[in-house]
Design an enzyme around this catalytic site. Structure first.
Site: not given
Length: 320
Positions: A62, A66, A94, A193
């Site tokens: 992740r 990001h 975040n 995911h």
């Protein structure tokens, strides 16, 4: 992953040309001579971290997502705030959720011991994301390398560029297209995911207010995520209830059964243009994994700093 203006939708080709011209300088053999032990060094650290806490693999993956969505894959997400800029760690997407920074610190320390001043934090994060996927039985691939590290970060850019779990399909598509990523890339990358967990704050509205959700599934998570905001906000649920620690295609099977945990997850199978791709991945894990790899490589090509741009940070949390 917050909003991107729909204005960007008309510019995917232009963005693609920009990305392509920059990423042409990346190569899988970048450290063959300067740091041949880099892959073994990073893999050992990642697998050690995952062995201690399985969730960490998804957290590192992740971080890479990001990072790349905010001004390119330049390790800006790893920077702490300074008097000169407010970093990305406390951006909406975040704050209290991005994690794994200590793992990246440990990896960087080990890499610096092996090859001082050679490997960028941006490349460390790219390799660590790949190794995190492999640690859960996911596909392997050759990571393109040669990125350098940003000397600044932007909380504002993070707030406007990272797609949110509340996004509908149209906003998800726009957000990915703003980065030069296709609808196919969106669905494939969302398959990440298949591992990881989400906080109650991210899925509370879905399990209480939405109708396109399996009743048993919603009830199961309501027991761990009270309706009232502020109560149990940090309680966790797996994004893939079926096989939460295996990198497989059950995420897509869950969507077909209306068991997507996040609103943005279920949007991929909700009578829209991505339904067919979700169905295809639910039936063919091999195709999903191949498309996921292609999309990860493509995402890793987003506006890298190369050549004399940026720097090779000694400490991923601060500029040299």
């Amino acid at each position: 992953m917050a909003s991107a203006s729909t204005l960007f939708v008309v510019f995917p080709l232009f963005l693609g040309l920009l990305i392509g011209s920059s990423s042409a300088q990346l190569t899988t053999g970048f450290y063959c001579k300067s740091c041949p032990s880099v892959f073994k060094t990073i893999q050992a650290q990642v697998w050690s971290a995952v062995a201690k806490e399985a969730r960490m693999g998804a957290s590192v993956l992740r971080l890479f997502f990001h990072d790349c969505f905010v001004n390119g894959c330049d390790a800006s997400i790893l920077l702490d705030d300074t008097p000169n800029f407010i970093g990305e760690k406390n951006a909406a997407a975040n704050r209290n959720s991005a994690r794994g920074f200590e793992v990246i610190d440990a990896i960087k320390t080990a890499v610096e011991q092996a090859c001082p001043g050679v490997v960028s934090c941006a490349d460390v994060l790219a390799i660590a994301a790949r190794d995190s996927v492999v640690a859960f039985g996911g596909p392997n691939w050759d990571v393109k390398l040669g990125r350098r590290d940003a000397r600044t970060a932007s909380q504002a850019a993070a707030n406007s560029s990272i797609p949110a779990p509340t996004f509908n399909l149209s906003r998800l598509i726009s957000s990915f297209q703003a980065q030069g990523l296709s609808v196919k890339d969106l669905v494939a990358l969302s398959g990440g995911h298949t591992i990881g967990q989400a906080r109650c704050t991210s899925f509370r509205s879905r399990i209480y207010n939405e109708t396109n959700i399996d009743t048993f599934y919603a009830t199961t998570w309501q027991a761990n995520c009270p309706r009232t905001s502020g109560s149990g906000d940090n309680n966790l649920a797996p994004l893939d209830m079926k096989t939460p620690t295996s990198f497989d295609n059950h995420y897509f099977k869950n969507l077909i059964n209306q068991r997507g945990l996040l609103h943005s997850d279920q949007q991929l199978f909700n009578g829209g243009s991505t339904d067919a791709q979700v169905k295809a991945y639910s039936q063919d894990a091999k195709t999903f994994k191949a498309d996921f790899v292609a999309a990860m490589i493509k995402m890793g090509d987003i506006k890298p700093l190369t050549g004399s741009n940026g720097e090779i940070r000694k400490n991923c949390r601060k500029i040299n």
